[in-house]
Design an enzyme around this catalytic site. Structure first.
Site, PDB file in Angstrom:
ATOM      1  N   TYR A  53       0.952  -1.066   0.149  1.00 35.74           N
ATOM      2  CA  TYR A  53      -0.090   0.031   0.209  1.00 35.74           C
ATOM      3  C   TYR A  53       0.862   1.174  -0.160  1.00 35.74           C
ATOM      4  O   TYR A  53       1.293   1.788   1.148  1.00 35.74           O
ATOM      5  CB  TYR A  53      -0.856  -0.072   1.313  1.00 35.74           C
ATOM      6  CG  TYR A  53      -1.807  -0.895   1.287  1.00 35.74           C
ATOM      7  CD1 TYR A  53      -2.152  -1.870  -0.034  1.00 35.74           C
ATOM      8  CD2 TYR A  53      -2.792  -1.340   2.493  1.00 35.74           C
ATOM      9  CE1 TYR A  53      -3.056  -2.928   0.079  1.00 35.74           C
ATOM     10  CE2 TYR A  53      -3.425  -2.471   2.559  1.00 35.74           C
ATOM     11  CZ  TYR A  53      -3.824  -3.231   1.395  1.00 35.74           C
ATOM     12  OH  TYR A  53      -4.756  -4.176   1.395  1.00 35.74           O
ATOM     13  N   HIS A 121      -0.435 -12.287   0.717  1.00 30.81           N
ATOM     14  CA  HIS A 121      -1.275 -10.999  -0.039  1.00 30.81           C
ATOM     15  C   HIS A 121      -2.160 -11.821  -1.157  1.00 30.81           C
ATOM     16  O   HIS A 121      -3.249 -11.494  -1.326  1.00 30.81           O
ATOM     17  CB  HIS A 121      -0.507  -9.907  -0.295  1.00 30.81           C
ATOM     18  CG  HIS A 121      -1.287  -8.830  -0.484  1.00 30.81           C
ATOM     19  ND1 HIS A 121      -0.866  -7.519  -0.403  1.00 30.81           N
ATOM     20  CD2 HIS A 121      -2.626  -8.643  -1.022  1.00 30.81           C
ATOM     21  CE1 HIS A 121      -1.901  -6.678  -0.526  1.00 30.81           C
ATOM     22  NE2 HIS A 121      -3.019  -6.931  -0.796  1.00 30.81           N
ATOM     23  N   SER A 201     -12.582  -4.187   0.665  1.00 31.65           N
ATOM     24  CA  SER A 201     -13.731  -3.236   0.016  1.00 31.65           C
ATOM     25  C   SER A 201     -15.056  -3.497   0.108  1.00 31.65           C
ATOM     26  O   SER A 201     -15.714  -3.642  -0.913  1.00 31.65           O
ATOM     27  CB  SER A 201     -13.166  -3.057  -1.551  1.00 31.65           C
ATOM     28  OG  SER A 201     -13.853  -2.391  -2.585  1.00 31.65           O
ATOM     29  N   PRO A 202     -15.327  -3.579   1.427  1.00 30.25           N
ATOM     30  CA  PRO A 202     -16.870  -4.076   1.750  1.00 30.25           C
ATOM     31  C   PRO A 202     -18.237  -2.974   1.088  1.00 30.25           C
ATOM     32  O   PRO A 202     -19.061  -3.390   0.988  1.00 30.25           O
ATOM     33  CB  PRO A 202     -16.979  -4.102   3.105  1.00 30.25           C
ATOM     34  CG  PRO A 202     -15.790  -3.169   3.636  1.00 30.25           C
ATOM     35  CD  PRO A 202     -14.730  -3.194   2.522  1.00 30.25           C
ATOM     36  N   LEU A 203     -17.704  -1.883   0.943  1.00 26.68           N
ATOM     37  CA  LEU A 203     -18.724  -0.783   0.473  1.00 26.68           C
ATOM     38  C   LEU A 203     -18.634  -0.834  -1.164  1.00 26.68           C
ATOM     39  O   LEU A 203     -19.432   0.245  -1.623  1.00 26.68           O
ATOM     40  CB  LEU A 203     -18.471   0.783   1.295  1.00 26.68           C
ATOM     41  CG  LEU A 203     -18.317   0.453   2.516  1.00 26.68           C
ATOM     42  CD1 LEU A 203     -18.008   2.012   3.307  1.00 26.68           C
ATOM     43  CD2 LEU A 203     -19.872   0.170   3.418  1.00 26.68           C
ATOM     44  N   GLY A 204     -18.110  -1.340  -1.678  1.00 29.54           N
ATOM     45  CA  GLY A 204     -18.057  -1.487  -3.269  1.00 29.54           C
ATOM     46  C   GLY A 204     -19.397  -1.645  -3.815  1.00 29.54           C
ATOM     47  O   GLY A 204     -20.398  -2.326  -3.587  1.00 29.54           O
ATOM     48  N   GLY A 205     -19.743  -0.470  -4.561  1.00 29.04           N
ATOM     49  CA  GLY A 205     -20.999  -0.382  -5.272  1.00 29.04           C
ATOM     50  C   GLY A 205     -22.041   0.490  -4.412  1.00 29.04           C
ATOM     51  O   GLY A 205     -23.186   0.683  -5.008  1.00 29.04           O
TER      52      GLY A 205
END
Length: 279
Positions: A53, A121, A201-205
């Protein structure tokens, strides 16, 4: 904050994905530190980072260094489980030699004697998966890491890694969100095995949830009924899927992680959960 289990540790049910603090569009250091401190103040005790990152080629480990600085300057920093990852520098390298070197570098950047949770990873197609995971087993046995996890793994890899680690696989970190649900089989397997499932990325979309005709509009409608935002509903929905789920939403502003950290207090009805499952 309510807690969940990763290995033998209790952590806040919502973690912080620190990646946005180090990649394209990242905030300045002051706001980055304020964001991490806000997470700690809200009860977050899991921070996910990685050596990969960073933005520029000469700043490998930027995010780890930033997290270490934030924790050192907060009175709750010692209570945090730092989960970092190795094996996905550009290009990815899952060789045993690289993973061992990456772990040593992460130890130095984080300023610890043992990494709380170290994760492979991403699978490297050039290296047998068993060889990569075998290094995690060695690092566990040597005491350089306290717990081992994997990321971006299918069901077969999860079972293989758990076998190689002698039943000591404690976490699987896969992409999972309203817009990306293909990791449902991995989530169910983790539930079966009692392994923490960390959606990245749980909030994708979800940013499109309020758009007219959006497939994710039910998140916005249910959010309005509860007087909260769709993001909080999304995280509450994930938490309701299984007690092994610990979402790690990214944040680059204090107010964003504060909102996410409130998700465990939002109780959705069985009907609401079923409706969101069907989206």
């Amino acid at each position: 904050m309510q807690t969940r289990r990763i290995g033998d540790l209790d952590v806040g049910a919502i973690g912080l994905g620190a990646m946005p603090l180090s990649i394209e569009g990242r905030p300045d250091e002051a706001r980055s530190l304020a964001t991490i401190h806000a997470a700690l103040d809200a009860g977050v005790t899991l921070i996910d980072t990685a050596d990969a990152y960073h933005l520029h080629a000469d700043e490998v480990g930027h995010n780890e260094t930033l997290v270490a600085k934030a924790l050192a300057s907060h009175d709750r920093g010692r209570d945090v489980l730092v989960a970092t990852k190795g094996g996905h520098l550009r290009p990815g390298d899952g060789s045993p030699r690289h993973l061992r070197e990456a772990c040593e570098a992460s130890l130095r950047r984080l300023g610890v004697e043992a990494i709380g949770l170290y994760q492979f990873h991403r699978p490297d197609p050039r290296v047998p998966y068993a060889e990569s995971v075998g290094v995690l087993r060695e690092l566990l046995d040597e005491g350089k890491i306290r717990a081992a996890g994997i990321s971006n793994a299918g069901p077969g890899m999860i079972r293989q890694a758990n076998d190689i680690l002698g039943g000591r696989l404690v976490a699987v970190q896969n992409q999972f969100s309203p817009a990306f649900r293909s990791s449902e089989p991995e989530l169910r397997l983790c539930d079966e095995l009692g392994i923490a499932f960390l959606p990245w990325s749980p909030l994708g979309g979800i940013s499109r949830a309020s758009a007219l005709g959006s497939a994710h509009a039910p998140f916005a409608r249910i959010a309005e009924a509860h007087g909260v935002g769709p993001q909080r509903v999304c995280l509450a929905w994930m938490l309701a899927k299984s007690p092994v789920v610990v979402p790690i939403p990214g944040a680059s502003r204090p107010e964003t992680i504060r909102d996410s950290a409130a998700a465990p207090d939002l109780v959705l009805s069985a009907g609401e959960i079923a409706e969101l499952d069907a989206v």
